[in-house]
Scaffold this active site. Structure first.
Site, PDB file in Angstrom:
ATOM      1  CD  GLU A  45      -2.557  -1.168   2.706  1.00 29.05           C
ATOM      2  OE1 GLU A  45      -2.376  -0.260   3.544  1.00 29.05           O
ATOM      3  OE2 GLU A  45      -3.255  -2.154   2.913  1.00 29.05           O
ATOM      4  CE  LYS A  47       6.049   4.913   6.599  1.00 27.23           C
ATOM      5  NZ  LYS A  47       5.836   6.296   7.025  1.00 27.23           N
ATOM      6  NE  ARG A  67       3.105   6.704  15.782  1.00 28.33           N
ATOM      7  CZ  ARG A  67       3.954   6.467  14.799  1.00 28.33           C
ATOM      8  NH1 ARG A  67       3.660   6.816  13.572  1.00 28.33           N
ATOM      9  NH2 ARG A  67       5.085   5.881  15.048  1.00 28.33           N
ATOM     10  CG  PHE A 110      -4.429   1.825   6.488  1.00 27.35           C
ATOM     11  CD1 PHE A 110      -4.171   1.141   7.650  1.00 27.35           C
ATOM     12  CD2 PHE A 110      -4.050   3.163   6.391  1.00 27.35           C
ATOM     13  CE1 PHE A 110      -3.537   1.758   8.709  1.00 27.35           C
ATOM     14  CE2 PHE A 110      -3.417   3.791   7.455  1.00 27.35           C
ATOM     15  CZ  PHE A 110      -3.159   3.089   8.620  1.00 27.35           C
ATOM     16  NE  ARG A 151       8.673   0.875  15.863  1.00 32.29           N
ATOM     17  CZ  ARG A 151       8.125   1.831  15.123  1.00 32.29           C
ATOM     18  NH1 ARG A 151       7.983   1.663  13.830  1.00 32.29           N
ATOM     19  NH2 ARG A 151       7.725   2.954  15.655  1.00 32.29           N
ATOM     20  CE  LYS A 187       9.418   2.429   9.571  1.00 29.63           C
ATOM     21  NZ  LYS A 187       9.267   3.411  10.587  1.00 29.63           N
TER      22      LYS A 187
END
Ligand code: AMP
Length: 529
Positions: free
Chosen positions: A218, A220, A240, A310, A383, A389
């Protein structure tokens, strides 16, 4: 009033202070919580970690040390009839103190604290004051508390940590544990969870490999993460860091109300400021837009936002985070009908196709790609390798100044190359990294031969060579480095070309590297990190 006494809590604190073993502390806390009602367990959990108010409550106590000292200095008269203080009473008094506001609130707060202190023994006061100032000093950290909750509920510690990420409230966890409901606990609407995070990957190829041969790419988006909670007509938006930014985003609220065809849902999204042509603006513009609290209407017109959804975490009364990503995506598509609101997606096993997708995405002003393992669950606050990424590689021309002998499959080859840039000020080549990546076997062989021809010295690990062979390397990031005299290091460097057309005097300079470093730093100075 009946219920658990504050005195028993204090007794526990005294024991904890005298116990040094972590496991014993866990035992003590778990057995104590087991004796309490669910609501008391909630209170005790907060108090044990040194919190005098509810974690998510918006009203801090605001009682300073000066106020407490005033009360103590003035001397406290003990009440005539002494009834034992319960946890529930203590907590509700603290709540009233926290809620006192406006004129006379300081006096009111002081009066409440005084009334509480008057009912306490010396040692009870000691622990009360420690709690007020958040310094229990008996070694019960939030982590230990979670372990005690795990012990109490019979769940493994890892699971409880995960639930903590979802629920984000230690008192609530203790309460659910005592009720025996922790196993079925999950997400709730308007109680945001920590978002899932991504790790760095060097290339699309690596991401495909890591995700088992096929992955979902996707764009970023270089904006701000938004967690969208919707129930009927009520929509709230969280960052966040879990702060509520609904008031500054009325346009996003409208879009969500229109587009999300579910009465209850929690969605994960990114919001990006765009220009009139629809191209993504730098991150700072999005931040500026979110920071606007006044004249919001004007901001809405000046800086339009692009919303890209997303993921979906919750749907019609239940969490869906444990479903595989592809299934969540299908749910998402059934809920968000307007396809332009969804993050574009390319599911592929071809790195080439992914690279082409990346080029298109960069054209639109986005930052790179995120690869998501189609089989993975949504893991709040984590994470991990399930999201990777990938930023476009930058390239530099550097010169090889030394090489190390390889091991294993690379035995007999000079295969780990020391890379250097030119310091224009001194005329020296300065090392900025090493790499053993990018060459084919034939190229390794050839490189080994050439390096030996220009060898200046043998070392324990390889050879030092005349700076002559120029290579182009791709890298993902420039970092500060204490190891190299240059002060910089290339992260994930890999050779992309051998540049026999270029003399070493024309390699990139340390001065340019510094500029590039500063440039990426500007971008990384994000408020939301
Ligand atoms: P980073 O902030 O560099 O660690 O990258 C992770 C962040 O990328 C996430 O927290 C999101 O805010 C953002 N992001 C942008 N696009 C996406 C996407 N399609 N899926 C997930 N996260 C994204």
């Amino acid at each position: 009033m009946s219920g658990a006494h504050y005195a028993a809590f204090v007794e526990l604190c005294e024991k904890l202070e005298k116990t040094s073993g972590r496991n014993q502390k866990i035992q003590l806390v778990a057995s104590y919580l087991r004796t309490l009602s669910p609501d008391e367990a909630k209170i005790a959990a907060y108090m044990l970690v040194g919190r005098a108010t509810e974690e998510k409550g918006k009203t801090p106590l605001n009682v300073g040390w000066a106020a407490v000292r005033d009360v103590l200095d003035a001397g406290i008269t003990r009440p005539l009839v002494e009834t034992p203080l319960t946890l529930a009473e203590l907590w509700s008094s603290l709540k009233s103190a926290a809620q006192a506001s406006g004129e006379g609130s300081r006096t009111r707060k002081k009066a409440i604290i005084e009334a509480l202190l008057s009912r306490m023994s010396e040692v009870e006061r000691k622990w009360f004051i420690r709690m007020l100032f958040g310094e229990m000093r008996h070694g019960v950290s939030a982590g230990l508390m979670l372990d005690a909750i795990a012990q109490l509920s019979g769940l493994d510690a890892e699971r409880v940590r995960r639930l903590d990420m979802v629920i984000g409230d230690i008192g609530e966890l203790a309460k659910l544990a005592v009720e025996g409901r922790l196993t079925t606990a999950g997400m709730r609407l308007f109680s945001p969870v920590r978002p899932m995070l991504a790790e760095m990957s060097e290339t699309a190829q690596d991401a495909i490999r890591e995700h088992g041969g096929r992955t979902a790419f996707e764009p970023k988006f270089d904006g701000v993460r938004l967690q969208i909670h919707k129930q009927g007509d009520v929509v709230r938006l969280y960052t966040r860091r879990l702060s509520d930014v609904t008031p500054s985003l009325p346009d996003v609220v409208d879009v969500v109300k229109k587009a999300v065809k579910a009465s209850e849902a929690v969605l994960d999204a990114e919001v990006v400021a765009i220009d009139q042509a629809g191209k993504a603006l730098p991150f700072q513009e999005t931040m500026r837009r979110l920071g606007r609290e006044r004249d919001v209407e004007e901001a809405v017109n000046q800086i339009p936002l692009l919303l890209k959804v997303f993921d979906i975490l919750y749907l019609e009364g239940g969490t869906v985070i444990d479903k595989p990503y592809m299934e969540r995506r299908r749910l998402l598509e059934s809920v968000v009908e307007d396809g332009s609101l969804l993050a574009e997606q390319l599911i592929t096993d071809s790195a080439e196709e992914a690279e082409r997708f990346m080029e298109r995405v960069l054209e639109q002003g986005h930052e790179g790609l995120i690869a998501k393992d189609p089989r993975s669950a949504y893991t709040p606050g984590r994470r991990g390798g399930h999201w990777l990424k990938i930023k476009p590689a930058e390239r530099l021309d550097v010169v090889i100044i030394a090489a190390e002998w390889g091991h294993g499959r690379r035995q007999g080859w000079l295969s780990n190359y020391h890379l250097a840039v030119l310091d224009e000020e001194t005329g020296n080549f300065e090392m900025v990294g090493k790499t053993f990546k990018g060459l084919t076997d034939r190229e390794f062989e050839e490189m080994t031969r050439r390096l030996q021809e220009i060898k200046l010295a043998d070392t324990e690990w390889g050879v030092v060579v005349r700076p002559e062979i120029v290579v182009e390397v791709a890298y993902n990031e420039i970092q500060r480095s204490p190891h190299y005299r240059s002060g910089y290091a290339l992260r994930f460097a890999r050779i992309t070309r051998i540049r026999d057309d270029k003399p070493p005097s024309e390699v990139d300079t340390l001065q340019r590297l510094k500029l590039l470093y500063e440039k990426q730093f500007e971008k990384k100075g994000r408020l939301e990190e």
